[in-house]
Design an enzyme around this catalytic site. Structure first.
Site, PDB file in Angstrom:
ATOM      1  N   TYR A  55      29.676  89.344  31.762  1.00 15.36           N
ATOM      2  CA  TYR A  55      28.480  90.140  31.467  1.00 15.36           C
ATOM      3  C   TYR A  55      28.402  90.492  29.979  1.00 15.36           C
ATOM      4  CZ  TYR A  55      28.341  91.034  36.581  1.00 15.36           C
ATOM      5  OH  TYR A  55      28.304  90.928  37.948  1.00 15.36           O
ATOM      6  N   LYS A  86      41.110  84.316  37.915  1.00 15.59           N
ATOM      7  CA  LYS A  86      40.962  82.933  38.374  1.00 15.59           C
ATOM      8  C   LYS A  86      41.562  82.063  37.266  1.00 15.59           C
ATOM      9  CE  LYS A  86      39.234  80.044  41.454  1.00 15.59           C
ATOM     10  NZ  LYS A  86      39.431  80.064  42.919  1.00 15.59           N
ATOM     11  N   ASP A 109      39.231  84.966  44.760  1.00 17.35           N
ATOM     12  CA  ASP A 109      38.775  84.564  46.102  1.00 17.35           C
ATOM     13  C   ASP A 109      39.744  85.067  47.178  1.00 17.35           C
ATOM     14  OD1 ASP A 109      40.655  82.849  45.017  1.00 17.35           O
ATOM     15  OD2 ASP A 109      39.653  80.998  45.638  1.00 17.35           O
ATOM     16  N   ASP A 140      32.786  94.051  39.466  1.00 16.32           N
ATOM     17  CA  ASP A 140      31.468  94.448  39.986  1.00 16.32           C
ATOM     18  C   ASP A 140      31.385  94.082  41.469  1.00 16.32           C
ATOM     19  OD1 ASP A 140      28.811  95.277  40.061  1.00 16.32           O
ATOM     20  OD2 ASP A 140      28.052  93.339  39.344  1.00 16.32           O
ATOM     21  N   ASP A 148      31.878  96.664  45.101  1.00 18.26           N
ATOM     22  CA  ASP A 148      30.937  96.727  46.227  1.00 18.26           C
ATOM     23  C   ASP A 148      31.633  96.336  47.537  1.00 18.26           C
ATOM     24  OD1 ASP A 148      28.930  97.428  44.420  1.00 18.26           O
ATOM     25  OD2 ASP A 148      27.425  96.164  45.397  1.00 18.26           O
TER      26      ASP A 148
HETATM   27  C1  IPM Z   1      27.074  98.447  38.614  1.00 22.04           C
HETATM   28  C2  IPM Z   1      25.734  97.760  38.565  1.00 22.04           C
HETATM   29  C3  IPM Z   1      25.472  97.316  37.139  1.00 22.04           C
HETATM   30  C4  IPM Z   1      26.637  96.465  36.672  1.00 22.04           C
HETATM   31  C5  IPM Z   1      24.150  96.553  36.932  1.00 22.04           C
HETATM   32  C6  IPM Z   1      22.970  97.374  37.379  1.00 22.04           C
HETATM   33  C7  IPM Z   1      23.998  96.080  35.517  1.00 22.04           C
HETATM   34  O1  IPM Z   1      25.684  96.697  39.447  1.00 22.04           O
HETATM   35  O2  IPM Z   1      27.279  99.415  37.867  1.00 22.04           O
HETATM   36  O3  IPM Z   1      27.916  98.028  39.405  1.00 22.04           O
HETATM   37  O4  IPM Z   1      26.879  95.392  37.177  1.00 22.04           O
HETATM   38  O5  IPM Z   1      27.368  96.902  35.796  1.00 22.04           O
HETATM   39 MN    MN Z   2      27.388  96.608  40.800  1.00 26.01          MN
END
Ligand code: IPM
Ligand code: MN
Length: 347
Positions: A131, A183, A216, A240, A244
């Site tokens: 990113y 990875k 993975d 990221d 989640d």
């Molecule tokens: C997070 C979000 C952000 C990120 C996005 C909205 C840019 O998904 O904070 O996890 O990936 O940093």
């Molecule tokens: Mn996120």
């Protein structure tokens, strides 16, 4: 005399504006009962700010964020902002020089998740990696994204992961484990450097067990054997995704809090996004923000208040009478916040 703090609030877009209000109500309730006092410096940032003033992170906002004791962020609709409109979260992360985001997830009594055995914290690098925002077109048919890994950001992130492990070892009275995710078989140079930096930091913490795992395999093992994980240390995109995954294994994004802490500045935001489908309806789960507020209180050194807030949130969740839609109920954000406010047990 109770301490007093200036909090720069960036409500942002969508449900961000709603949940930051709930977070402020909790802070004000603490003040009202003899706790620390808070002034708010509310500043524009996000997609609507871009529509209004042509940039999603105006200079004044970053300056105010730097001048405050801490920054509370709602959510930003980054997907809608064109490249020339800036990048509010990236700009904030880079501007405030925070390399790591700390994202805890754990099973909560009374909330059914896919497992009842997750209690981990993902420590994610947030300023570079995949990113990096360094993308370009080679020609009309080839797009490139540069994955940047530096020793400095990797080392800072690893230090944060090991600091978390030390704290958890102390809190839980059991050995901690740091799992660095990579990875390296494919990303030989970038993840090679990341793992080198992590191993160097691991040597500074001989009391903490350390392992590495492929991204993975790690994702699969988190689902199959969540109890194995304690502190997960990851580069930006992998972290990221895994944060989640961890939130999903616990109780979903409605409870996922995060803290981005650097040497001079820190900012705090719920992991969830702007949730356009429910924005404006007053039904977003405010718990992620309120737990984020607890992380902010801890950063400010207000541990007692942080404990009070966390106990209230978990108490209301465990009690189960008031629940927002994401947790299978139909309470509004206000009802959920009110239940938490009336459960604040200040000593
Ligand atoms: C997070 C979000 C952000 C990120 C996005 C909205 C840019 O998904 O904070 O996890 O990936 O940093
Ligand atoms: Mn996120």
């Amino acid at each position: 005399m109770a301490s007093s703090y200036t909090i720069c609030v960036l409500p942002g877009d969508g449900i961000g504006t709603e949940v930051t209000d709930c977070g402020r109500q909790v802070l004000d309730a603490l003040s009202g009962r003899g706790g620390p006092r808070f002034d708010y410096d509310v500043r524009p940032a996000g997609y609507y700010t871009f529509l209004g003033v042509g940039h999603s992170l105006p200079d004044g906002t970053l300056d105010a964020a730097k001048a405050a004791d801490a920054v509370l962020v709602g959510a930003m609709d980054v997907a809608q902002i064109p490249p020339h409109g800036g990048d509010p979260l990236g700009g904030l992360r880079i501007g405030l020089e925070v390399s790591a985001s700390v994202r805890p997830s754990r099973t909560i009594d009374g909330i059914a998740g896919p497992t009842n055995d997750i209690d981990c914290v993902v420590v994610r690098e947030v300023t570079e990696g995949l990113y990096s925002r360094d993308e370009y077109m080679g020609d009309d048919d080839a797009a490139y994204a540069v994955r940047v890994v530096t020793r400095k950001a990797s080392t800072n992130t690893a230090r944060m992961a090991f600091a978390q492990a030390m704290a958890r070892q102390e809190t839980y009275g059991r050995p901690s484990l740091v799992t660095a995710v990579h990875k390296v078989g494919v990303l030989k140079l970038s993840d090679g450097l990341f793992l080198e930096a992590c191993a160097d930091v691991a040597r500074e913490f001989p009391e903490i067990a350390y392992e590495t795992a492929n991204i993975d395999t790690c994702a699969m093992d988190m689902v199959r054997n969540p109890g194995h994980f304690d502190v997960i240390l990851a580069t930006n995109a992998f972290g990221d995704i895994l944060s989640d995954v961890a939130a999903g294994l616990a109780a979903g994004l409605g409870l996922a809090a995060s803290a981005c802490i650097g040497e001079r500045w820190a900012y705090f935001e719920p992991v969830h996004g702007t949730a356009p489908d429910i924005a404006g309806k007053g039904i977003a789960n405010p718990c992620a923000t309120i737990l984020t507020v607890a992380m902010m209180l801890r950063y400010l050194g207000e541990d007692e208040s942080a404990d009070v807030v966390e106990t209230a949130v978990y108490g209301v969740l465990e009690d189960g009478k008031i629940r927002t839609g994401d947790l299978g109920g139909n309470a509004t954000s206000t009802e959920m916040t009110d239940a938490i406010l009336s459960s604040l047990k200040i000593k």
